[in-house]
Design an enzyme around this catalytic site. Structure first.
Site, PDB file in Angstrom:
ATOM      1  N   ASP A 290       0.820  -1.215   0.000  1.00 55.79           N
ATOM      2  CA  ASP A 290       0.000   0.000   0.000  1.00 55.79           C
ATOM      3  C   ASP A 290       0.853   1.264   0.000  1.00 55.79           C
ATOM      4  O   ASP A 290       2.029   1.236   0.365  1.00 55.79           O
ATOM      5  CB  ASP A 290      -0.905   0.041   1.234  1.00 55.79           C
ATOM      6  N   HIS A 432       3.683  -2.331   3.082  1.00 61.41           N
ATOM      7  CA  HIS A 432       3.730  -0.971   2.514  1.00 61.41           C
ATOM      8  C   HIS A 432       5.058  -0.781   1.808  1.00 61.41           C
ATOM      9  O   HIS A 432       6.122  -0.984   2.420  1.00 61.41           O
ATOM     10  CB  HIS A 432       3.554   0.074   3.625  1.00 61.41           C
TER      11      HIS A 432
END
Length: 483
Positions: A290, A432
């Site tokens: 992400d 992430h």
């Protein structure tokens, strides 16, 4: 009167009669009488016999043509109906055909026969053929052939042939196949069609950038949206929208489209090819990243994935995608999947619908301009979603069931340990690609997962292209409807 006088008178009368008969004008008069009455009567009798013979020949020829048509088109199920003295219709017995289809076919028959009606020796053979090709679908075909009698060959010779219409009906009821039936009366399936249509509109446009805003602004599809069924594809007509003129697109049946369809309307072999194959004991994991792309960390993540022959899914922020389009393109060029993570990373349920829509639309636009593809998956920031968010997104919502917590620990070893302790077969791992510690941890994570027998896949591979709009997915086995 004396005998001599009588004899003389008799001779005179005989001579006069002979003279009359031998007179040329008398001969001509008799000849005219013969030609005017006797010969025409003879010719009339001959012509009558010939017409009767021709009529019998024509009747036999028509019967043969009809028989051939039955064998060619319909085998044992056909019936012949005489529509007038020289037009015949071949129809299937006991088959319900929608009245609108019959009316259209009849109208076209009448139009065509008027154009072909040039002489009395014309003969038309028309047919309506209904053939089942799927458990719940049949094809209706209609056509007409014009024949003209050839007296020398004693046969009807084909002059013109025209297929009039092909339509599709429900095999059981004969009703038209509407989008509502095909899409199982489920509005979430309309959302799937809309997403695929938007991409198709851009793919076929000569200048897609000029219509991009209009395509993204297309309103949600309804049951009034023109969606036409055929065995190979759906045809969708999109109304004028800003710079976008009214346009028709063709959507071939794919695994992604199949999620929206009642597969009983497709050819069984095609339906089977679109049905996911569930392999027993297959262990899969989807790696997801992400908040990127980030020029300081995402390239390193991509290098590691490439070195290990692994593909992942990146949920990108629109603001970053707009800022680093070259990096976005590299992600897709190297075979990875890109989803939307909205533009600003807002907690969407806290915002009005207009803001939610803009967050999604601006991200779609940024990703499309970089890659030429609209994202088909959405991960809302913080996993925060409600019905309004899901309906506005109009796409599957991808959550996770394994949180690496790399965002909290910012420590490579703790990230690895967290994954090891919470791993679930066929799950989705959240990471992430903006975290330097994730770059450090990733080689060890991949190595350990492979040691455990996991195949590392993208979200679409994990879910076998079966993900649905208005649903959220935490793993391959944890799907929830959003209401």
């Amino acid at each position: 009167m004396s005998e001599k006088f009588r004899s003389h008178t008799k001779k005179t009368t005989s001579k006069q009669a002979v003279a009359f008969l031998t007179n040329k004008w008398t001969f001509i008069g008799l000849l005219v009488l013969l030609l005017g009455i006797i010969l025409p009567a003879s010719f009339y009798l001959i012509a009558t016999v010939n017409q009767e013979t021709i009529a019998k020949q024509q009747a036999a020829a028509k019967s043969q043509l009809i028989s051939q048509a039955k064998q060619s088109y319909f085998q044992k199920e056909s019936a012949i109906q005489v529509t007038d003295e020289k037009s015949y219709a071949v129809d299937l017995r006991d088959t319900a055909i929608p009245s609108n289809i019959k009316e259209e076919i009849t109208s076209q028959f009448q139009t065509i026969t008027k154009k072909w009606n040039k002489n009395s020796d014309n003969f038309w053979l028309s047919y309506i053929h209904v053939q089942s090709y799927a458990p719940n679908a049949s094809k209706v075909q209609a056509g007409i052939t014009n024949y003209q009698w050839n007296i020398r060959k004693k046969a009807f010779i084909q002059q013109q042939q025209k297929k009039i219409k092909t339509s599709y009906i429900q095999a059981q009821t004969g009703a038209p196949i509407t989008s509502q039936l095909l899409l199982q009366n489920n509005e979430q399936n309309l959302a799937v069609i809309r997403t695929l249509t938007q991409q198709a509109l851009l793919d076929q446009a000569s200048n897609p950038k000029s219509i991009l805003d209009a395509v993204l602004a297309i309103p949600a599809f309804t049951w009034q949206t023109p969606i036409t069924y055929s065995p190979k594809e759906l045809t969708v007509t999109v109304a004028k929208q800003g710079a976008l003129e009214e346009t028709t697109v063709h959507l071939p049946y794919t695994a992604q489209l199949a999620t929206a369809l009642d597969l009983s309307y497709l050819d069984p072999s095609l339906a089977q090819s679109l049905t996911p194959k569930n392999e027993e004991n297959q262990k899969q994991i989807a790696l997801t990243f992400d908040d990127g792309p980030d020029p300081n960390t995402t390239p390193a993540i991509l290098d590691i994935l490439k070195a290990n022959n692994v593909h992942a899914t990146f949920f990108q922020l629109g603001s970053n995608a707009e800022r680093y389009p070259t990096l976005v393109k590299r992600v897709t060029d190297e075979g990875h999947e890109i989803g939307s993570h909205t533009y600003h990373h807002y907690k969407l349920p806290s915002y009005p619908l207009a803001t939610i829509q803009k967050e999604l639309t601006d991200t779609d636009k940024a990703i499309y301009l970089a890659t030429g593809k609209l994202p088909t998956l959405v991960r809302p920031p913080y996993g925060a979603v409600n019905a309004a968010v899901a309906q506005t997104a109009g796409r599957p919502i991808i959550q996770w069931d394994v949180d690496s917590r790399d965002w909290a620990s910012k420590d490579a070893e703790k990230t690895l340990t967290q994954i090891q302790q919470t791993i679930i077969d066929n799950g989705i791992i959240l990471m992430h690609d903006i975290q330097p510690s994730t770059v450090t941890a990733l080689p060890k994570i991949i190595h350990w997962l492979k040691q455990q027998g996991y195949q590392l896949v993208t979200i679409d591979q994990l879910l076998q292209s079966q993900e649905k709009a208005y649903h959220e997915y935490f793993s391959a086995t944890d799907e929830r409807a959003i209401s």
